[in-house]
Design a protein around this motif. Sequence first.
Motif, mmCIF file in Angstrom:
data_model
loop_
_atom_site.group_PDB
_atom_site.id
_atom_site.type_symbol
_atom_site.label_atom_id
_atom_site.label_comp_id
_atom_site.label_asym_id
_atom_site.label_seq_id
_atom_site.Cartn_x
_atom_site.Cartn_y
_atom_site.Cartn_z
ATOM 1 N N ALA A 30 1.027 -1.322 -0.025
ATOM 2 C CA ALA A 30 -0.213 -0.159 -0.078
ATOM 3 C C ALA A 30 0.829 1.262 0.027
ATOM 4 O O ALA A 30 0.516 2.153 -0.687
ATOM 5 C CB ALA A 30 -0.838 -0.181 1.380
ATOM 6 N N GLY A 31 1.901 1.269 0.778
ATOM 7 C CA GLY A 31 2.781 2.382 0.835
ATOM 8 C C GLY A 31 3.675 2.885 -0.244
ATOM 9 O O GLY A 31 3.947 1.668 -1.233
ATOM 10 N N THR A 32 4.217 4.024 -0.459
ATOM 11 C CA THR A 32 5.285 4.368 -1.816
ATOM 12 C C THR A 32 6.088 5.261 -0.923
ATOM 13 O O THR A 32 6.977 5.408 -1.743
ATOM 14 C CB THR A 32 4.077 5.196 -2.521
ATOM 15 N N GLY A 33 6.088 5.842 0.269
ATOM 16 C CA GLY A 33 7.138 6.818 0.427
ATOM 17 C C GLY A 33 8.572 5.997 1.002
ATOM 18 O O GLY A 33 8.492 4.869 0.957
ATOM 19 N N LYS A 34 9.424 6.905 1.013
ATOM 20 C CA LYS A 34 10.994 6.205 1.369
ATOM 21 C C LYS A 34 10.862 5.385 2.745
ATOM 22 O O LYS A 34 11.837 4.348 2.623
ATOM 23 C CB LYS A 34 12.036 7.269 1.258
ATOM 24 N N SER A 35 10.265 6.060 3.675
ATOM 25 C CA SER A 35 10.232 5.251 4.899
ATOM 26 C C SER A 35 9.507 3.794 4.746
ATOM 27 O O SER A 35 10.128 2.767 5.532
ATOM 28 C CB SER A 35 9.637 6.122 5.935
ATOM 29 N N HIS A 36 8.681 3.857 3.865
ATOM 30 C CA HIS A 36 7.770 2.633 3.691
ATOM 31 C C HIS A 36 8.870 1.550 2.987
ATOM 32 O O HIS A 36 8.769 0.347 3.291
ATOM 33 C CB HIS A 36 6.474 2.908 2.800
ATOM 34 N N LEU A 37 9.472 2.119 1.967
ATOM 35 C CA LEU A 37 10.396 1.076 1.147
ATOM 36 C C LEU A 37 11.373 0.557 1.964
ATOM 37 O O LEU A 37 11.932 -0.703 2.021
ATOM 38 C CB LEU A 37 10.806 1.886 -0.044
ATOM 39 N N LYS A 38 12.002 1.449 2.874
ATOM 40 C CA LYS A 38 13.043 1.131 3.984
ATOM 41 C C LYS A 38 12.469 0.023 4.911
ATOM 42 O O LYS A 38 13.330 -1.140 5.016
ATOM 43 C CB LYS A 38 13.506 2.444 4.713
ATOM 44 N N VAL A 39 11.201 -0.173 5.247
ATOM 45 C CA VAL A 39 10.686 -0.889 5.943
ATOM 46 C C VAL A 39 10.506 -2.320 5.109
ATOM 47 O O VAL A 39 10.775 -3.476 5.759
ATOM 48 C CB VAL A 39 9.384 -0.507 6.623
ATOM 49 N N ILE A 40 9.946 -2.252 4.030
ATOM 50 C CA ILE A 40 9.906 -3.437 3.197
ATOM 51 C C ILE A 40 11.260 -4.051 2.945
ATOM 52 O O ILE A 40 11.243 -5.284 3.010
ATOM 53 C CB ILE A 40 9.337 -2.852 1.876
ATOM 54 N N ARG A 41 12.266 -3.358 2.629
ATOM 55 C CA ARG A 41 13.427 -3.882 2.534
ATOM 56 C C ARG A 41 14.060 -4.470 3.524
ATOM 57 O O ARG A 41 14.604 -5.551 3.551
ATOM 58 C CB ARG A 41 14.624 -2.896 1.815
ATOM 59 N N SER A 42 13.881 -3.922 4.745
ATOM 60 C CA SER A 42 14.297 -4.510 6.199
ATOM 61 C C SER A 42 13.746 -5.929 6.489
ATOM 62 O O SER A 42 14.218 -6.486 7.128
ATOM 63 C CB SER A 42 14.223 -3.531 7.167
ATOM 64 N N PRO B 197 10.883 -3.889 -3.279
ATOM 65 C CA PRO B 197 9.631 -3.395 -3.632
ATOM 66 C C PRO B 197 9.895 -3.230 -5.303
ATOM 67 O O PRO B 197 10.781 -3.303 -5.899
ATOM 68 C CB PRO B 197 9.687 -1.925 -3.314
ATOM 69 N N GLY B 198 8.525 -3.209 -5.944
ATOM 70 C CA GLY B 198 8.592 -3.372 -7.373
ATOM 71 C C GLY B 198 7.218 -2.673 -7.905
ATOM 72 O O GLY B 198 6.251 -2.235 -7.049
ATOM 73 N N THR B 199 7.126 -2.458 -9.197
ATOM 74 C CA THR B 199 5.875 -2.036 -9.791
ATOM 75 C C THR B 199 5.683 -2.701 -10.851
ATOM 76 O O THR B 199 6.341 -3.122 -11.765
ATOM 77 C CB THR B 199 6.089 -0.325 -10.130
ATOM 78 N N VAL B 200 4.235 -2.944 -11.200
ATOM 79 C CA VAL B 200 3.752 -3.678 -12.268
ATOM 80 C C VAL B 200 3.098 -2.795 -13.046
ATOM 81 O O VAL B 200 1.860 -2.244 -12.660
ATOM 82 C CB VAL B 200 2.916 -4.911 -11.965
ATOM 83 N N TYR B 201 3.124 -2.512 -14.135
ATOM 84 C CA TYR B 201 2.310 -1.823 -15.342
ATOM 85 C C TYR B 201 1.834 -2.194 -16.573
ATOM 86 O O TYR B 201 2.555 -3.462 -17.082
ATOM 87 C CB TYR B 201 3.010 -0.275 -15.397
#
Length: 203
Positions: A12-24, A29-33
């Motif tokens: 759901a999230g997109t910000g830098k802090s969210h991406l940092k949590v995802i990686r930890s 993270p990725g994008t599908v279009y």
Amino acid sequence: MSRPLLRSEVRAGTGKSHLKVIRSEGYVPGTVYGHNKESKNVCFPRKELEHLLGKYGVGASVELLIGDEVRHAIIKDIHRHIIKQNVLHIDLQELDASEKVKVKIPLHLTNKAAVESSVSVVQHQITELEIQTYPKHLPQMIEVDASSIKFGEPMRIKDLAVYADVNIEVLHDPEEIVALIASASKDVVVEEVSEEEKLRKLY
């Protein structure tokens, strides 16, 4: 054609802090279009993704699992850390079976050892081939047998089997050289000059 399975989860999230949590948490993270389709923010289990990327790269076709749905997609871009080279983000394009797709496919030379020697080497001029076709005809890679190349007769785009495939359009000049056999450069032998000889030349 068999395609590797790539699992993903919607995020759901997109910000830098969210991406940092995802990686930890061990995800990438990725994008599908896709054409006329809403982009989706997803994440992939890092170990599974790195295992897949050890065999496949940009342009590879995958069976993308999002929730309970499996979709045909291709890897469009891989963003890596400039120093560590670990994967930071990955972009995929979801394909529509009724629409042609333009993509660059890796081109690999096989059996190079069969023609290389102390006096000749195989020069690989093209490492990827841009093609356009329907998703069902997409190859994972294109292999070229180097043993079929003759000295003085470069292999050109028009000589590839894929060029004659009626289901695939090769977006290159047919005369473009793919690979050729060239004379191996001779090692330059440098004679070591003794200190006594150096002094003799100076005086």
